[in-house]
Design a protein around this motif. Structure first.
Motif, PDB file in Angstrom:
ATOM      1  N   GLY A  38       0.791  -1.229  -0.040  1.00  0.00           N
ATOM      2  CA  GLY A  38      -0.080   0.044  -0.063  1.00  0.00           C
ATOM      3  C   GLY A  38       0.947   1.190   0.123  1.00  0.00           C
ATOM      4  O   GLY A  38       2.007   1.370   0.090  1.00  0.00           O
ATOM      5  N   ARG A  39       0.160   2.370   0.189  1.00  0.00           N
ATOM      6  CA  ARG A  39       0.828   3.700   0.051  1.00  0.00           C
ATOM      7  C   ARG A  39       0.113   4.621   0.980  1.00  0.00           C
ATOM      8  O   ARG A  39      -1.040   4.922   0.803  1.00  0.00           O
ATOM      9  N   LEU A  40       0.823   5.349   2.071  1.00  0.00           N
ATOM     10  CA  LEU A  40       0.361   6.348   2.801  1.00  0.00           C
ATOM     11  C   LEU A  40       0.349   7.517   2.121  1.00  0.00           C
ATOM     12  O   LEU A  40       1.446   8.108   1.497  1.00  0.00           O
ATOM     13  N   HIS A  41      -0.950   8.212   1.991  1.00  0.00           N
ATOM     14  CA  HIS A  41      -0.853   9.717   1.405  1.00  0.00           C
ATOM     15  C   HIS A  41      -0.849  10.654   2.345  1.00  0.00           C
ATOM     16  O   HIS A  41       0.032  11.665   2.337  1.00  0.00           O
ATOM     17  N   GLN A  42      -1.769  10.430   3.462  1.00  0.00           N
ATOM     18  CA  GLN A  42      -1.582  11.599   4.614  1.00  0.00           C
ATOM     19  C   GLN A  42      -1.871  10.940   5.941  1.00  0.00           C
ATOM     20  O   GLN A  42      -2.481   9.842   6.213  1.00  0.00           O
ATOM     21  N   TYR A  43      -1.348  11.553   7.099  1.00  0.00           N
ATOM     22  CA  TYR A  43      -1.453  11.147   8.382  1.00  0.00           C
ATOM     23  C   TYR A  43      -1.580  12.328   9.236  1.00  0.00           C
ATOM     24  O   TYR A  43      -1.008  13.337   9.174  1.00  0.00           O
ATOM     25  N   PHE A  44      -2.822  12.190  10.100  1.00  0.00           N
ATOM     26  CA  PHE A  44      -3.092  13.149  10.727  1.00  0.00           C
ATOM     27  C   PHE A  44      -3.527  12.764  12.353  1.00  0.00           C
ATOM     28  O   PHE A  44      -4.105  11.571  12.384  1.00  0.00           O
ATOM     29  N   PHE A  45      -3.085  13.281  13.266  1.00  0.00           N
ATOM     30  CA  PHE A  45      -3.580  13.406  14.722  1.00  0.00           C
ATOM     31  C   PHE A  45      -4.859  14.065  14.546  1.00  0.00           C
ATOM     32  O   PHE A  45      -5.164  14.991  13.850  1.00  0.00           O
ATOM     33  N   ALA A  46      -5.942  13.689  15.266  1.00  0.00           N
ATOM     34  CA  ALA A  46      -7.268  14.331  15.219  1.00  0.00           C
ATOM     35  C   ALA A  46      -7.792  14.665  16.703  1.00  0.00           C
ATOM     36  O   ALA A  46      -7.566  14.126  17.649  1.00  0.00           O
ATOM     37  N   PHE A  47      -8.833  15.540  16.773  1.00  0.00           N
ATOM     38  CA  PHE A  47      -9.643  15.772  17.894  1.00  0.00           C
ATOM     39  C   PHE A  47     -10.961  14.952  17.613  1.00  0.00           C
ATOM     40  O   PHE A  47     -11.322  14.634  16.334  1.00  0.00           O
ATOM     41  N   GLY A  48     -11.740  15.014  18.614  1.00  0.00           N
ATOM     42  CA  GLY A  48     -13.087  14.178  18.585  1.00  0.00           C
ATOM     43  C   GLY A  48     -13.219  12.783  18.846  1.00  0.00           C
ATOM     44  O   GLY A  48     -12.469  12.239  19.661  1.00  0.00           O
ATOM     45  N   ASP A  49     -13.972  12.126  17.798  1.00  0.00           N
ATOM     46  CA  ASP A  49     -14.200  10.567  18.113  1.00  0.00           C
ATOM     47  C   ASP A  49     -13.076   9.638  18.005  1.00  0.00           C
ATOM     48  O   ASP A  49     -12.869   8.808  18.443  1.00  0.00           O
ATOM     49  N   TYR A  50     -11.903  10.329  17.122  1.00  0.00           N
ATOM     50  CA  TYR A  50     -10.875   9.674  16.689  1.00  0.00           C
ATOM     51  C   TYR A  50      -9.656  10.357  16.894  1.00  0.00           C
ATOM     52  O   TYR A  50      -9.711  11.440  17.048  1.00  0.00           O
ATOM     53  N   ASP A  51      -8.580   9.799  17.190  1.00  0.00           N
ATOM     54  CA  ASP A  51      -7.327  10.181  17.642  1.00  0.00           C
ATOM     55  C   ASP A  51      -6.549  10.418  16.600  1.00  0.00           C
ATOM     56  O   ASP A  51      -5.599  11.182  16.218  1.00  0.00           O
ATOM     57  N   GLY A  52      -6.597   9.722  15.307  1.00  0.00           N
ATOM     58  CA  GLY A  52      -5.780   9.819  14.261  1.00  0.00           C
ATOM     59  C   GLY A  52      -6.807   9.280  13.083  1.00  0.00           C
ATOM     60  O   GLY A  52      -7.696   8.830  12.971  1.00  0.00           O
ATOM     61  N   VAL A  53      -6.243   9.946  11.921  1.00  0.00           N
ATOM     62  CA  VAL A  53      -6.858   9.560  10.425  1.00  0.00           C
ATOM     63  C   VAL A  53      -5.737   9.331   9.648  1.00  0.00           C
ATOM     64  O   VAL A  53      -4.496  10.329   9.655  1.00  0.00           O
ATOM     65  N   ILE A  54      -5.693   8.585   8.757  1.00  0.00           N
ATOM     66  CA  ILE A  54      -4.831   8.236   7.768  1.00  0.00           C
ATOM     67  C   ILE A  54      -5.651   8.191   6.351  1.00  0.00           C
ATOM     68  O   ILE A  54      -6.714   7.600   6.342  1.00  0.00           O
ATOM     69  N   ILE A  55      -5.220   8.485   5.251  1.00  0.00           N
ATOM     70  CA  ILE A  55      -5.621   8.409   3.956  1.00  0.00           C
ATOM     71  C   ILE A  55      -4.563   7.621   3.342  1.00  0.00           C
ATOM     72  O   ILE A  55      -3.216   7.903   3.056  1.00  0.00           O
ATOM     73  N   CYS A  56      -4.703   6.298   2.815  1.00  0.00           N
ATOM     74  CA  CYS A  56      -3.771   5.597   2.197  1.00  0.00           C
ATOM     75  C   CYS A  56      -4.612   4.749   0.961  1.00  0.00           C
ATOM     76  O   CYS A  56      -5.778   4.931   0.942  1.00  0.00           O
ATOM     77  N   GLU A  57      -3.966   3.889   0.189  1.00  0.00           N
ATOM     78  CA  GLU A  57      -4.389   3.079  -0.837  1.00  0.00           C
ATOM     79  C   GLU A  57      -3.725   1.775  -0.590  1.00  0.00           C
ATOM     80  O   GLU A  57      -2.444   1.735  -0.172  1.00  0.00           O
ATOM     81  N   PHE A  58      -4.299   0.646  -1.135  1.00  0.00           N
ATOM     82  CA  PHE A  58      -4.002  -0.767  -1.028  1.00  0.00           C
ATOM     83  C   PHE A  58      -4.151  -1.317  -2.453  1.00  0.00           C
ATOM     84  O   PHE A  58      -5.590  -0.831  -2.916  1.00  0.00           O
ATOM     85  N   PRO A  59      -3.654  -2.360  -2.875  1.00  0.00           N
ATOM     86  CA  PRO A  59      -4.036  -2.685  -4.107  1.00  0.00           C
ATOM     87  C   PRO A  59      -5.456  -3.350  -4.048  1.00  0.00           C
ATOM     88  O   PRO A  59      -6.120  -3.586  -5.213  1.00  0.00           O
ATOM     89  N   ASP A  60      -5.847  -3.676  -3.103  1.00  0.00           N
ATOM     90  CA  ASP A  60      -7.061  -4.574  -2.785  1.00  0.00           C
ATOM     91  C   ASP A  60      -7.578  -4.480  -1.384  1.00  0.00           C
ATOM     92  O   ASP A  60      -6.883  -4.156  -0.496  1.00  0.00           O
ATOM     93  N   GLN A  61      -9.031  -4.928  -1.066  1.00  0.00           N
ATOM     94  CA  GLN A  61      -9.523  -4.926   0.268  1.00  0.00           C
ATOM     95  C   GLN A  61      -8.755  -5.811   1.078  1.00  0.00           C
ATOM     96  O   GLN A  61      -8.509  -5.562   2.445  1.00  0.00           O
ATOM     97  N   GLU A  62      -8.368  -7.004   0.591  1.00  0.00           N
ATOM     98  CA  GLU A  62      -7.754  -7.986   1.219  1.00  0.00           C
ATOM     99  C   GLU A  62      -6.440  -7.609   2.102  1.00  0.00           C
ATOM    100  O   GLU A  62      -6.241  -7.857   3.190  1.00  0.00           O
TER     101      GLU A  62
END
Length: 110
Positions: A38-62
């Motif tokens: 896969g490939r990481l596009h963005q990594y963020f720490f976050a406020f609210g319900d979740y402590d972090g968020v990443i945007i990434c891609e993988f070749p498939d769901q598996e």
């Protein structure tokens, strides 16, 4: 490749470790994602319900699920949320397909 938004909550122990030994985690996460092709596009720490968020891609769901299973098995998180994402082009193609498709579907309105 399919894109995903992955959100998580850190466990108290993971927070404790990060406070004692500050680390952005982006490089570690990127390498872990790459080990599943896969490939990481963005990594963020976050406020609210979740402590972090990443945007990434993988070749498939598996491979996305395999990455999440590996991370979950290591501990450090109390929950995850995974949201499949569409690029603007993929969304456009989906809307075009919806407009071209003939179907007998109709909403169950009164």
């Amino acid at each position: 490749m399919p894109h995903y938004m992955l959100q998580w909550r850190f466990s108290a122990d993971n927070f404790r470790s990060l406070v004692q030994n500050p680390d952005s985690r982006a490089e570690t996460v990127s390498k872990a994602i790459e080990s599943f092709e896969g490939r990481l596009h963005q990594y963020f720490f976050a406020f609210g319900d979740y402590d972090g968020v990443i945007i990434c891609e993988f070749p498939d769901q598996e491979r996305c699920v395999a990455f999440l299973a590996m991370v979950a098995a290591k501990g450090g998180f109390t929950s995850f949320q995974t949201t499949p994402l569409l690029t603007p082009e993929e969304g456009l193609h989906a809307f075009e397909r919806a407009g071209r498709t003939q179907t007998p579907y109709r909403p169950a309105l009164s």
